[in-house]
Design an enzyme around this catalytic site. Structure first.
Site, PDB file in Angstrom:
ATOM      1  N   GLY A  55     -18.526 -31.228 -18.434  1.00  0.00           N
ATOM      2  CA  GLY A  55     -18.372 -32.464 -17.661  1.00  0.00           C
ATOM      3  C   GLY A  55     -19.200 -32.583 -16.397  1.00  0.00           C
ATOM      4  O   GLY A  55     -19.580 -33.685 -16.013  1.00  0.00           O
ATOM      5  N   GLU A 110     -17.306 -29.128  -9.929  1.00  0.00           N
ATOM      6  CA  GLU A 110     -16.508 -29.737 -10.999  1.00  0.00           C
ATOM      7  C   GLU A 110     -16.758 -31.237 -11.079  1.00  0.00           C
ATOM      8  O   GLU A 110     -17.104 -31.874 -10.082  1.00  0.00           O
ATOM      9  CB  GLU A 110     -15.009 -29.521 -10.716  1.00  0.00           C
ATOM     10  CG  GLU A 110     -14.377 -28.405 -11.507  1.00  0.00           C
ATOM     11  CD  GLU A 110     -14.158 -28.746 -12.987  1.00  0.00           C
ATOM     12  OE1 GLU A 110     -14.908 -29.578 -13.546  1.00  0.00           O
ATOM     13  OE2 GLU A 110     -13.254 -28.162 -13.590  1.00  0.00           O
ATOM     14  N   ASP A 111     -16.535 -31.801 -12.269  1.00  0.00           N
ATOM     15  CA  ASP A 111     -16.583 -33.254 -12.398  1.00  0.00           C
ATOM     16  C   ASP A 111     -15.309 -33.881 -11.856  1.00  0.00           C
ATOM     17  O   ASP A 111     -15.333 -34.832 -11.096  1.00  0.00           O
ATOM     18  CB  ASP A 111     -16.810 -33.670 -13.864  1.00  0.00           C
ATOM     19  CG  ASP A 111     -15.851 -32.986 -14.840  1.00  0.00           C
ATOM     20  OD1 ASP A 111     -15.052 -32.123 -14.423  1.00  0.00           O
ATOM     21  OD2 ASP A 111     -15.891 -33.319 -16.043  1.00  0.00           O
ATOM     22  N   ASP A 114      -7.842 -32.633 -12.103  1.00  0.00           N
ATOM     23  CA  ASP A 114      -6.728 -33.435 -12.610  1.00  0.00           C
ATOM     24  C   ASP A 114      -5.423 -32.660 -12.356  1.00  0.00           C
ATOM     25  O   ASP A 114      -4.853 -32.736 -11.277  1.00  0.00           O
ATOM     26  CB  ASP A 114      -7.001 -33.694 -14.101  1.00  0.00           C
ATOM     27  CG  ASP A 114      -5.972 -34.582 -14.765  1.00  0.00           C
ATOM     28  OD1 ASP A 114      -5.289 -35.335 -14.062  1.00  0.00           O
ATOM     29  OD2 ASP A 114      -5.856 -34.545 -16.007  1.00  0.00           O
ATOM     30  N   LYS A 142      -7.741 -36.521  -8.945  1.00  0.00           N
ATOM     31  CA  LYS A 142      -6.563 -37.364  -9.206  1.00  0.00           C
ATOM     32  C   LYS A 142      -5.370 -36.702  -8.505  1.00  0.00           C
ATOM     33  O   LYS A 142      -4.667 -35.888  -9.113  1.00  0.00           O
ATOM     34  CB  LYS A 142      -6.274 -37.421 -10.707  1.00  0.00           C
ATOM     35  CG  LYS A 142      -7.317 -38.126 -11.557  1.00  0.00           C
ATOM     36  CD  LYS A 142      -6.859 -38.073 -13.026  1.00  0.00           C
ATOM     37  CE  LYS A 142      -7.890 -38.622 -13.969  1.00  0.00           C
ATOM     38  NZ  LYS A 142      -7.574 -38.318 -15.383  1.00  0.00           N
ATOM     39  N   PHE A 163      -7.369 -42.255 -17.151  1.00  0.00           N
ATOM     40  CA  PHE A 163      -8.475 -41.545 -17.767  1.00  0.00           C
ATOM     41  C   PHE A 163      -9.796 -42.235 -17.443  1.00  0.00           C
ATOM     42  O   PHE A 163      -9.907 -43.461 -17.491  1.00  0.00           O
ATOM     43  CB  PHE A 163      -8.273 -41.458 -19.277  1.00  0.00           C
ATOM     44  CG  PHE A 163      -8.968 -40.289 -19.882  1.00  0.00           C
ATOM     45  CD1 PHE A 163      -8.479 -39.005 -19.722  1.00  0.00           C
ATOM     46  CD2 PHE A 163     -10.150 -40.451 -20.601  1.00  0.00           C
ATOM     47  CE1 PHE A 163      -9.128 -37.907 -20.257  1.00  0.00           C
ATOM     48  CE2 PHE A 163     -10.809 -39.364 -21.143  1.00  0.00           C
ATOM     49  CZ  PHE A 163     -10.304 -38.098 -20.973  1.00  0.00           C
ATOM     50  N   ASP A 170     -16.213 -37.110 -20.573  1.00  0.00           N
ATOM     51  CA  ASP A 170     -16.129 -37.583 -21.956  1.00  0.00           C
ATOM     52  C   ASP A 170     -14.719 -37.967 -22.357  1.00  0.00           C
ATOM     53  O   ASP A 170     -13.747 -37.586 -21.728  1.00  0.00           O
ATOM     54  CB  ASP A 170     -16.581 -36.471 -22.907  1.00  0.00           C
ATOM     55  CG  ASP A 170     -15.520 -35.382 -23.045  1.00  0.00           C
ATOM     56  OD1 ASP A 170     -15.099 -34.837 -22.004  1.00  0.00           O
ATOM     57  OD2 ASP A 170     -15.085 -35.098 -24.172  1.00  0.00           O
ATOM     58  N   ARG A 176     -20.517 -39.358 -22.232  1.00  0.00           N
ATOM     59  CA  ARG A 176     -21.061 -38.504 -21.165  1.00  0.00           C
ATOM     60  C   ARG A 176     -22.386 -39.047 -20.624  1.00  0.00           C
ATOM     61  O   ARG A 176     -22.764 -38.780 -19.492  1.00  0.00           O
ATOM     62  CB  ARG A 176     -21.315 -37.085 -21.694  1.00  0.00           C
ATOM     63  CG  ARG A 176     -20.069 -36.305 -22.061  1.00  0.00           C
ATOM     64  CD  ARG A 176     -20.438 -34.836 -22.260  1.00  0.00           C
ATOM     65  NE  ARG A 176     -19.429 -34.059 -22.938  1.00  0.00           N
ATOM     66  CZ  ARG A 176     -18.350 -33.522 -22.357  1.00  0.00           C
ATOM     67  NH1 ARG A 176     -18.137 -33.705 -21.083  1.00  0.00           N
ATOM     68  NH2 ARG A 176     -17.481 -32.820 -23.060  1.00  0.00           N
TER      69      ARG A 176
HETATM   70  P1  IMP Z   1      -7.477 -30.016 -14.970  1.00  0.00           P
HETATM   71  O1  IMP Z   1      -7.523 -28.595 -15.450  1.00  0.00           O
HETATM   72  O2  IMP Z   1      -6.285 -30.756 -15.538  1.00  0.00           O
HETATM   73  O3  IMP Z   1      -7.568 -30.162 -13.476  1.00  0.00           O
HETATM   74  O4  IMP Z   1      -8.679 -30.778 -15.614  1.00  0.00           O
HETATM   75  C1  IMP Z   1      -9.925 -30.428 -15.382  1.00  0.00           C
HETATM   76  C2  IMP Z   1     -10.872 -30.837 -16.487  1.00  0.00           C
HETATM   77  O5  IMP Z   1     -10.310 -31.760 -17.422  1.00  0.00           O
HETATM   78  C3  IMP Z   1     -12.030 -31.542 -15.871  1.00  0.00           C
HETATM   79  O6  IMP Z   1     -13.013 -30.635 -15.493  1.00  0.00           O
HETATM   80  C4  IMP Z   1     -12.484 -32.471 -16.971  1.00  0.00           C
HETATM   81  O7  IMP Z   1     -13.396 -31.800 -17.793  1.00  0.00           O
HETATM   82  C5  IMP Z   1     -11.225 -32.794 -17.733  1.00  0.00           C
HETATM   83  N1  IMP Z   1     -10.659 -34.093 -17.303  1.00  0.00           N
HETATM   84  C6  IMP Z   1      -9.605 -34.311 -16.471  1.00  0.00           C
HETATM   85  N2  IMP Z   1      -9.374 -35.622 -16.297  1.00  0.00           N
HETATM   86  C7  IMP Z   1     -10.313 -36.259 -17.021  1.00  0.00           C
HETATM   87  C8  IMP Z   1     -10.634 -37.656 -17.226  1.00  0.00           C
HETATM   88  O8  IMP Z   1      -9.997 -38.598 -16.698  1.00  0.00           O
HETATM   89  N3  IMP Z   1     -11.703 -37.895 -18.029  1.00  0.00           N
HETATM   90  C9  IMP Z   1     -12.440 -36.924 -18.625  1.00  0.00           C
HETATM   91  N4  IMP Z   1     -12.192 -35.619 -18.455  1.00  0.00           N
HETATM   92  C10 IMP Z   1     -11.138 -35.289 -17.662  1.00  0.00           C
HETATM   93 MG    MG Z   2     -14.666 -30.278 -16.255  1.00  0.00          MG
END
Ligand code: IMP
Ligand code: MG
Length: 192
Positions: A55, A110-111, A114, A142, A163, A170, A176
């Site tokens: 991402g 990081e992108d 979440d 978020k 999302f 993606d 992407r």
């Molecule tokens: P986390 O582990 O839940 O914090 O999520 C981290 C990863 O989930 C990010 O690096 C993204 O690759 C993916 N991700 C989380 N939210 C989204 C979204 O809204 N769209 C796309 N990818 C997401």
């Molecule tokens: Mg990611």
């Protein structure tokens, strides 16, 4: 000022409709601000910027090309989402770093943060390798989705729990390539 890139006004992936949310120019301006802050904050250091694949690839490229201090780059790949829109919470390392971390200043790029599971995993994984310091940059955050909280040193935009796709992010590997960030249309929050 350059006019914004002409982008589609809606896209559809697997029956879900996404609409423009953060335009190209705003992403670029914010990325420049973050790069300038890092250049100031890390002046005199030689950090290793870690791109979290897949991402972060687009944000990473735009960010590091504006880094003017001496630096290195490396890549790490995680997987947790599969083809769904919510994190499985089961973070797996798909590709490890190739660099020597011990005693180095590490910056994870990081992108999006979440739930925080991925950041938690990487802080532990990289932390075990004894870096001199460990910072986190994320384009998107978020805050309402947080399950594990970690300090985020540089955040591009705080966004609602919905999302988003585009600019590297993606849904089921699609979107992407879009230059702007799109958000799921409608009132529903993130759904499976
Ligand atoms: P986390 O582990 O839940 O914090 O999520 C981290 C990863 O989930 C990010 O690096 C993204 O690759 C993916 N991700 C989380 N939210 C989204 C979204 O809204 N769209 C796309 N990818 C997401
Ligand atoms: Mg990611």
């Amino acid at each position: 000022m350059t006019p914004d890139v002409d982008i589609p006004q809606e896209i559809e992936i697997r029956g879900d409709r996404f609409v423009p949310f953060i335009e190209v120019q705003r992403i670029q301006e914010r990325t420049t601000e973050i790069a300038e802050r890092i250049n100031r904050d890390m002046d005199g250091e030689t950090p290793i910027f870690i791109c979290v694949l897949n991402g972060a690839f687009m944000f990473f490229a735009d960010l590091v090309r504006q880094i003017t201090i001496d630096c290195e780059v490396d890549f790490l790949k995680l997987s947790s989402y599969g083809e769904k829109k919510i994190s499985s919470g089961n973070v797996q390392l798909v590709k490890d770093l190739n660099c020597e971390v011990e005693g180095r200043n590490i910056v994870i790029v990081e992108d999006i943060v979440d739930t925080g599971f991925s950041i938690d995993f990487m802080k532990k994984w990289i932390g075990k390798k004894n870096p001199a310091s460990l910072k986190i940059v994320t384009l998107l955050h978020k805050p309402s989705s947080t399950k594990i909280s970690h300090t985020l040193d540089y955040v591009g935009f705080e966004i609602p729990t919905k999302f988003v796709v585009g600019y590297g992010l993606d849904y089921a590997q699609k979107a992407r390539n879009l230059p702007a960030i799109y958000i799921l249309d409608g009132n529903h929050d993130t759904e499976q």
